[in-house]
Design a protein around this motif. Sequence first.
Motif, PDB file in Angstrom:
ATOM      1  N   GLY A  27       0.796  -1.331  -0.067  1.00 25.18           N
ATOM      2  CA  GLY A  27      -0.030  -0.038  -0.059  1.00 25.18           C
ATOM      3  C   GLY A  27       1.003   1.251   0.053  1.00 25.18           C
ATOM      4  N   PHE A  28       1.901   1.351   0.698  1.00 25.22           N
ATOM      5  CA  PHE A  28       3.051   2.638   0.975  1.00 25.22           C
ATOM      6  C   PHE A  28       3.442   2.586  -0.436  1.00 25.22           C
ATOM      7  N   ILE A  29       3.991   1.386  -0.910  1.00 28.63           N
ATOM      8  CA  ILE A  29       4.494   1.570  -2.338  1.00 28.63           C
ATOM      9  C   ILE A  29       3.699   2.334  -3.457  1.00 28.63           C
ATOM     10  N   TYR A  30       2.694   1.827  -3.379  1.00 28.35           N
ATOM     11  CA  TYR A  30       1.462   2.266  -4.430  1.00 28.35           C
ATOM     12  C   TYR A  30       1.134   3.827  -4.412  1.00 28.35           C
ATOM     13  N   LEU A  31       1.038   4.233  -2.790  1.00 31.72           N
ATOM     14  CA  LEU A  31       0.804   5.477  -2.569  1.00 31.72           C
ATOM     15  C   LEU A  31       1.801   6.465  -3.008  1.00 31.72           C
ATOM     16  N   ILE A  32       3.144   6.122  -2.682  1.00 38.09           N
ATOM     17  CA  ILE A  32       4.253   6.906  -3.003  1.00 38.09           C
ATOM     18  C   ILE A  32       4.437   6.977  -4.485  1.00 38.09           C
ATOM     19  N   ARG A  58       2.119   6.770  -6.849  1.00 45.02           N
ATOM     20  CA  ARG A  58       0.871   7.511  -7.028  1.00 45.02           C
ATOM     21  C   ARG A  58       1.279   9.005  -6.874  1.00 45.02           C
ATOM     22  N   SER A  59       1.645   9.359  -5.795  1.00 45.49           N
ATOM     23  CA  SER A  59       2.125  10.545  -5.389  1.00 45.49           C
ATOM     24  C   SER A  59       3.225  11.395  -6.052  1.00 45.49           C
ATOM     25  N   LEU A  60       4.154  10.460  -6.961  1.00 45.73           N
ATOM     26  CA  LEU A  60       5.342  11.072  -7.488  1.00 45.73           C
ATOM     27  C   LEU A  60       5.004  10.743  -8.958  1.00 45.73           C
ATOM     28  N   ARG A  61       3.913  10.530  -9.299  1.00 49.27           N
ATOM     29  CA  ARG A  61       3.646  10.509 -10.770  1.00 49.27           C
ATOM     30  C   ARG A  61       3.602  11.721 -11.478  1.00 49.27           C
ATOM     31  N   PRO A  62       3.400  12.789 -11.144  1.00 49.83           N
ATOM     32  CA  PRO A  62       3.507  14.072 -11.773  1.00 49.83           C
ATOM     33  C   PRO A  62       4.846  14.490 -11.982  1.00 49.83           C
ATOM     34  N   PHE A  63       5.936  14.097 -10.719  1.00 47.99           N
ATOM     35  CA  PHE A  63       7.021  14.476 -11.083  1.00 47.99           C
ATOM     36  C   PHE A  63       7.845  13.465 -12.108  1.00 47.99           C
ATOM     37  N   PRO A  99       0.858  19.559 -10.040  1.00 48.88           N
ATOM     38  CA  PRO A  99       0.520  19.880  -8.637  1.00 48.88           C
ATOM     39  C   PRO A  99       1.237  21.130  -8.182  1.00 48.88           C
ATOM     40  N   ILE A 100       0.788  21.837  -7.302  1.00 51.42           N
ATOM     41  CA  ILE A 100       1.212  23.112  -6.722  1.00 51.42           C
ATOM     42  C   ILE A 100       2.749  22.844  -6.269  1.00 51.42           C
ATOM     43  N   GLU A 101       3.096  21.801  -5.902  1.00 54.79           N
ATOM     44  CA  GLU A 101       4.478  21.616  -5.435  1.00 54.79           C
ATOM     45  C   GLU A 101       5.624  21.846  -6.514  1.00 54.79           C
ATOM     46  N   LEU A 102       5.291  21.511  -7.681  1.00 54.27           N
ATOM     47  CA  LEU A 102       6.151  21.745  -8.716  1.00 54.27           C
ATOM     48  C   LEU A 102       5.980  23.116  -9.202  1.00 54.27           C
ATOM     49  N   LEU A 103       5.071  24.128  -9.112  1.00 54.92           N
ATOM     50  CA  LEU A 103       5.133  25.307  -9.746  1.00 54.92           C
ATOM     51  C   LEU A 103       6.415  26.167  -9.456  1.00 54.92           C
ATOM     52  N   PRO A 104       6.712  26.225  -8.355  1.00 55.11           N
ATOM     53  CA  PRO A 104       8.177  27.039  -8.420  1.00 55.11           C
ATOM     54  C   PRO A 104       9.340  26.365  -9.317  1.00 55.11           C
ATOM     55  N   THR A 105       9.351  25.194  -9.529  1.00 56.66           N
ATOM     56  CA  THR A 105      10.463  24.461 -10.305  1.00 56.66           C
ATOM     57  C   THR A 105      10.105  25.026 -11.795  1.00 56.66           C
ATOM     58  N   ILE A 106       8.753  24.740 -12.199  1.00 54.76           N
ATOM     59  CA  ILE A 106       8.244  25.380 -13.389  1.00 54.76           C
ATOM     60  C   ILE A 106       8.494  26.555 -13.744  1.00 54.76           C
ATOM     61  N   GLU A 107       8.267  27.354 -12.613  1.00 57.69           N
ATOM     62  CA  GLU A 107       8.478  29.089 -13.128  1.00 57.69           C
ATOM     63  C   GLU A 107       9.900  29.047 -13.438  1.00 57.69           C
ATOM     64  N   GLU A 108      10.882  28.592 -12.643  1.00 58.45           N
ATOM     65  CA  GLU A 108      12.345  28.844 -12.700  1.00 58.45           C
ATOM     66  C   GLU A 108      12.635  28.056 -14.012  1.00 58.45           C
ATOM     67  N   MET A 109      12.406  26.774 -14.628  1.00 58.80           N
ATOM     68  CA  MET A 109      12.406  26.385 -15.671  1.00 58.80           C
ATOM     69  C   MET A 109      12.045  27.350 -17.008  1.00 58.80           C
ATOM     70  N   ASN A 110      10.984  27.888 -16.820  1.00 61.39           N
ATOM     71  CA  ASN A 110      10.683  28.750 -17.796  1.00 61.39           C
ATOM     72  C   ASN A 110      11.227  29.989 -17.894  1.00 61.39           C
ATOM     73  N   GLN A 111      11.397  30.546 -16.927  1.00 56.23           N
ATOM     74  CA  GLN A 111      12.350  31.585 -16.875  1.00 56.23           C
ATOM     75  C   GLN A 111      13.928  31.409 -17.726  1.00 56.23           C
ATOM     76  N   LEU A 112      14.355  29.898 -17.298  1.00 60.45           N
ATOM     77  CA  LEU A 112      15.697  29.753 -17.756  1.00 60.45           C
ATOM     78  C   LEU A 112      15.635  29.451 -19.206  1.00 60.45           C
ATOM     79  N   PHE A 113      14.553  29.042 -19.639  1.00 57.06           N
ATOM     80  CA  PHE A 113      14.333  28.880 -21.218  1.00 57.06           C
ATOM     81  C   PHE A 113      14.217  30.402 -21.743  1.00 57.06           C
ATOM     82  N   GLN A 114      13.670  31.349 -21.213  1.00 58.31           N
ATOM     83  CA  GLN A 114      13.642  32.630 -21.648  1.00 58.31           C
ATOM     84  C   GLN A 114      15.061  33.198 -21.756  1.00 58.31           C
ATOM     85  N   ARG A 115      15.873  32.830 -20.904  1.00 56.37           N
ATOM     86  CA  ARG A 115      17.371  33.611 -20.713  1.00 56.37           C
ATOM     87  C   ARG A 115      18.030  32.878 -21.952  1.00 56.37           C
TER      88      ARG A 115
END
Length: 169
Positions: A41-46, A48-53, A77-93
């Motif tokens: 059960g723990f393996i399944y939940l982990i 499933r929660s890491l699938r967006p990454f 998910p909201i946890e990835l938003l800061p990383t995505i914003e930084e990646m998008n800024q990197l792409f712009q640079r």
Amino acid sequence: PLKDVQIQVSQQVVTRQHLAIELAVHMFLPYLLLIPLALAGFIYLIKRSLRPFEEFKQELTQRDSNTLTPIEPQFYPIELLPTIEEMNQLFQRISLAQQQQKQFITDAAHELRTPITALNLQMKVLLQEFPEHEALKKFSLGLIRIQHLVAQLLSLAKQDAFIDTLNPV
């Protein structure tokens, strides 16, 4: 213990060992069954929660070196938003740096073309006056190579400009 009476109970060692083993089995059997189920059960939940990454990693893996379009954050998910914003800024640079580099190559090629052509014409005049001079012949060949290199830079700049008009970022 009483003052006048003492009671003693005896039991065979084999019977006592049998009871102890039976008690241990009854105590640990539920744990032996529950632990693998809990781990599964723990393996399944982990997972499933890491699938967006994993999906984010796949999106980055599928990009080539010319794909600098922003990543759409609404699919993650909201946890990835800061990383995505930084990646998008990197792409712009990176995109800005590429544009500046292309502009520099274009400007340098245009700026070098005129003086090199003038040097080449003056070299031809000198070679007409001194046709047997070896140093002038070598210098003339070097100027021809430089002129060819500048022509290649201009051609590359024109190709990049044409490709950029076909694939705007």
